[in-house]
Design an enzyme around this catalytic site. Structure first.
Site, mmCIF file in Angstrom:
data_model
loop_
_atom_site.group_PDB
_atom_site.id
_atom_site.type_symbol
_atom_site.label_atom_id
_atom_site.label_comp_id
_atom_site.label_asym_id
_atom_site.label_seq_id
_atom_site.Cartn_x
_atom_site.Cartn_y
_atom_site.Cartn_z
ATOM 1 N N GLY A 81 -7.904 2.998 -1.749
ATOM 2 C CA GLY A 81 -7.791 1.791 -2.572
ATOM 3 C C GLY A 81 -9.098 1.544 -3.305
ATOM 4 O O GLY A 81 -10.173 1.939 -2.824
ATOM 5 N N ALA A 82 -8.992 0.931 -4.483
ATOM 6 C CA ALA A 82 -10.203 0.667 -5.278
ATOM 7 C C ALA A 82 -10.147 -0.733 -5.882
ATOM 8 O O ALA A 82 -10.676 -0.975 -6.970
ATOM 9 C CB ALA A 82 -10.344 1.737 -6.368
ATOM 10 N N GLY A 83 -9.499 -1.653 -5.171
ATOM 11 C CA GLY A 83 -9.411 -3.036 -5.657
ATOM 12 C C GLY A 83 -10.630 -3.839 -5.234
ATOM 13 O O GLY A 83 -11.660 -3.275 -4.855
ATOM 14 N N ILE A 120 -7.199 -3.071 6.541
ATOM 15 C CA ILE A 120 -7.734 -4.431 6.372
ATOM 16 C C ILE A 120 -6.619 -5.476 6.274
ATOM 17 O O ILE A 120 -6.892 -6.667 6.242
ATOM 18 C CB ILE A 120 -8.738 -4.535 5.201
ATOM 19 N N ASP A 166 -16.380 -10.603 2.117
ATOM 20 C CA ASP A 166 -15.394 -9.609 2.583
ATOM 21 C C ASP A 166 -16.038 -8.286 3.008
ATOM 22 O O ASP A 166 -15.727 -7.753 4.076
ATOM 23 C CB ASP A 166 -14.349 -9.328 1.491
ATOM 24 N N LYS A 218 -9.528 -15.654 -6.740
ATOM 25 C CA LYS A 218 -10.841 -15.116 -6.361
ATOM 26 C C LYS A 218 -11.720 -14.752 -7.567
ATOM 27 O O LYS A 218 -12.934 -14.931 -7.524
ATOM 28 C CB LYS A 218 -10.664 -13.892 -5.456
ATOM 29 N N ASN A 261 -14.988 -15.457 -2.487
ATOM 30 C CA ASN A 261 -14.111 -15.980 -1.419
ATOM 31 C C ASN A 261 -14.732 -17.184 -0.719
ATOM 32 O O ASN A 261 -14.089 -17.825 0.104
ATOM 33 C CB ASN A 261 -13.705 -14.895 -0.408
ATOM 34 N N GLY A 319 -6.894 -5.554 10.443
ATOM 35 C CA GLY A 319 -7.536 -6.481 9.514
ATOM 36 C C GLY A 319 -7.963 -7.800 10.142
ATOM 37 O O GLY A 319 -8.729 -8.545 9.525
ATOM 38 N N LYS A 366 -4.641 -18.690 7.857
ATOM 39 C CA LYS A 366 -5.094 -19.010 9.222
ATOM 40 C C LYS A 366 -6.519 -19.574 9.196
ATOM 41 O O LYS A 366 -7.085 -19.890 10.244
ATOM 42 C CB LYS A 366 -5.064 -17.742 10.105
ATOM 43 N N SER A 367 -7.094 -19.708 8.001
ATOM 44 C CA SER A 367 -8.482 -20.195 7.913
ATOM 45 C C SER A 367 -8.649 -21.619 8.439
ATOM 46 O O SER A 367 -9.647 -21.898 9.119
ATOM 47 C CB SER A 367 -8.979 -20.107 6.468
HETATM 48 P P1 NAP Z 1 -6.418 -5.686 -5.357
HETATM 49 O O1 NAP Z 1 -7.753 -5.926 -5.966
HETATM 50 O O2 NAP Z 1 -5.206 -6.163 -6.047
HETATM 51 O O3 NAP Z 1 -6.302 -4.092 -5.107
HETATM 52 C C1 NAP Z 1 -5.094 -3.537 -4.649
HETATM 53 C C2 NAP Z 1 -5.273 -2.042 -4.364
HETATM 54 O O4 NAP Z 1 -4.043 -1.568 -3.788
HETATM 55 C C3 NAP Z 1 -5.534 -1.178 -5.601
HETATM 56 O O5 NAP Z 1 -6.402 -0.112 -5.257
HETATM 57 C C4 NAP Z 1 -4.112 -0.632 -5.926
HETATM 58 O O6 NAP Z 1 -4.129 0.624 -6.604
HETATM 59 C C5 NAP Z 1 -3.585 -0.425 -4.527
HETATM 60 N N1 NAP Z 1 -2.138 -0.342 -4.488
HETATM 61 C C6 NAP Z 1 -1.247 -1.341 -4.735
HETATM 62 N N2 NAP Z 1 0.029 -0.908 -4.575
HETATM 63 C C7 NAP Z 1 -0.069 0.410 -4.226
HETATM 64 C C8 NAP Z 1 0.896 1.416 -3.928
HETATM 65 N N3 NAP Z 1 2.206 1.177 -3.954
HETATM 66 N N4 NAP Z 1 0.437 2.655 -3.584
HETATM 67 C C9 NAP Z 1 -0.873 2.914 -3.532
HETATM 68 N N5 NAP Z 1 -1.851 2.001 -3.819
HETATM 69 C C10 NAP Z 1 -1.433 0.768 -4.158
HETATM 70 O O7 NAP Z 1 -6.350 -6.330 -3.879
HETATM 71 P P2 NAP Z 1 -7.565 -6.641 -2.871
HETATM 72 O O8 NAP Z 1 -8.096 -7.993 -3.156
HETATM 73 O O9 NAP Z 1 -8.471 -5.469 -2.866
HETATM 74 O O10 NAP Z 1 -6.763 -6.767 -1.483
HETATM 75 C C11 NAP Z 1 -6.125 -5.648 -0.923
HETATM 76 C C12 NAP Z 1 -5.573 -5.968 0.460
HETATM 77 O O11 NAP Z 1 -6.648 -6.340 1.323
HETATM 78 C C13 NAP Z 1 -4.584 -7.136 0.489
HETATM 79 O O12 NAP Z 1 -3.530 -6.771 1.355
HETATM 80 C C14 NAP Z 1 -5.394 -8.266 1.100
HETATM 81 O O13 NAP Z 1 -4.606 -9.192 1.819
HETATM 82 C C15 NAP Z 1 -6.304 -7.510 2.055
HETATM 83 N N6 NAP Z 1 -7.546 -8.242 2.374
HETATM 84 C C16 NAP Z 1 -7.805 -8.487 3.684
HETATM 85 C C17 NAP Z 1 -8.960 -9.171 4.018
HETATM 86 C C18 NAP Z 1 -9.268 -9.463 5.475
HETATM 87 O O14 NAP Z 1 -10.063 -10.353 5.739
HETATM 88 N N7 NAP Z 1 -8.701 -8.748 6.428
HETATM 89 C C19 NAP Z 1 -9.844 -9.615 3.027
HETATM 90 C C20 NAP Z 1 -9.551 -9.314 1.683
HETATM 91 C C21 NAP Z 1 -8.383 -8.615 1.374
HETATM 92 P P3 NAP Z 1 -4.111 0.692 -8.233
HETATM 93 O O15 NAP Z 1 -5.545 0.539 -8.663
HETATM 94 O O16 NAP Z 1 -3.554 2.015 -8.524
HETATM 95 O O17 NAP Z 1 -3.243 -0.450 -8.719
#
Ligand code: NAP
Length: 276
Positions: free
Chosen positions: A129-131, A218, A103, A66, A87, A241, A16-17
């Site tokens: 979460g810790a991503g 988010i 972000d 990213k 980003n 989000g 949507k950007s």
């Molecule tokens: P990422 O770096 O891949 O991190 C994913 C996280 O989700 C990790 O902590 C992972 O845990 C956890 N996870 C994945 N599957 C899981 C499950 N089944 N049960 C429990 N935990 C689970 O991703 P990211 O870049 O942080 O993005 C995460 C989300 O944020 C995405 O949906 C993205 O679209 C959204 N986002 C939104 C915005 C916004 O502007 N609103 C901006 C950025 C991102 P593990 O470490 O155990 O794998």
């Protein structure tokens, strides 16, 4: 000459950007356009060189580029170094490419706009979460003066790694978070769980959630995840989000134009595009 900006990702058609930035260019009488570019990982390096050589004025970067884009840029702002992810790319007058990440700060700005009568500094915050996104949010919360941050993750050692570099933050497992939910006044869901066409369900159950807790997700597509719906049913105050999405975009827009665009009307536009 008309300027042009872009977003690169794979897939890209859902983004949507372009609608958001084009609308802000019009509202602010800037002669510019913003285009989505479908870029496969194998073409990332060539794409960056092409964007530089063809005079792109700046671009956003989305999944899966990213982190992979970092070696192709000339320098990073601290936000991108901390998150190990970019980003936003801005192009300096001498052609230098600077990577940034909006972000985390975007999330904090969204929280402040939605709950403008609440002081967050002393609140007990749980980040699930810790991503990459969680990392940015934790650092931005800490920079904003938040003193009590706990990070819960499925893979606990990743949460431990995240908090090692943040004063007074604690790492726990998802199970520990679920059993101790009453301790937290703000809960921020940052995992992929609940995304449209992604993993269904919720990362933790909310049986113990106390009414009045602030709960944020988010994810912005769907507009309301199962997690957020369940939190609302239990009397939580919620934020989706979309708010973060618009605010991270507003910070990119500012980096390119030195103008802070209107986020309030844009949130309505994005919600209606997503069926809200
Ligand atoms: P990422 O770096 O891949 O991190 C994913 C996280 O989700 C990790 O902590 C992972 O845990 C956890 N996870 C994945 N599957 C899981 C499950 N089944 N049960 C429990 N935990 C689970 O991703 P990211 O870049 O942080 O993005 C995460 C989300 O944020 C995405 O949906 C993205 O679209 C959204 N986002 C939104 C915005 C916004 O502007 N609103 C901006 C950025 C991102 P593990 O470490 O155990 O794998």
């Amino acid at each position: 000459m008309k300027k042009w900006y872009a977003v690169i990702g794979d897939p890209i058609e859902q983004s949507k950007s372009p609608i958001m930035h084009d609308k802000w260019f019009v509202e602010n009488e800037i002669d510019a356009t913003y285009i989505p570019l479908h870029v496969r990982s194998c073409n990332l390096g060539d794409t960056v060189e092409n964007l530089r050589n063809l005079g792109c004025s700046g671009w956003n970067v989305t999944i899966p580029h990213k982190s992979a884009i970092i070696p192709y840029l000339d320098a990073l702002e601290p936000s991108a170094t901390i998150m190990n992810a970019v980003n936003t790319v801005r192009v300096k007058e001498d052609g230098t490419l600077i990577g940034a990440n909006t972000d985390g700060e975007g999330f904090v700005n969204a929280l402040t706009e939605v709950f403008n009568d609440i002081e967050f500094k002393a609140k007990k915050i749980l980040v699930i979460g810790a991503g990459g996104a969680a990392r940015g949010i934790v650092y931005a919360l800490r920079n904003a003066g938040n003193e009590s941050i706990t990070v819960a993750n499925r893979t606990k050692h990743k949460a431990q790694r995240l908090v090692e570099t943040v004063d007074n933050a604690t790492a726990i497992s998802l199970h520990e978070a679920q059993s101790n939910l009453t301790k937290y006044e703000v809960i921020i869901q940052t995992t992929d769980v609940g995304m449209m066409h992604g993993q269904a369900g919720m990362p933790i159950e909310l049986d113990q959630l106390v009414a009045g807790t602030i709960v944020c997700d988010i994810i912005y597509n769907p507009l309301e995840t199962e997690f957020l719906k369940e939190a609302k049913r239990k009397g939580a105050l919620t934020m989706s989000g979309v708010d973060m999405f618009v605010h991270q975009g507003a910070l990119s827009f500012f980096k390119w134009t030195s103008i802070s665009p209107n986020t309030v009307t844009m949130k309505k536009t994005i919600r209606s595009l997503l069926g809200g």
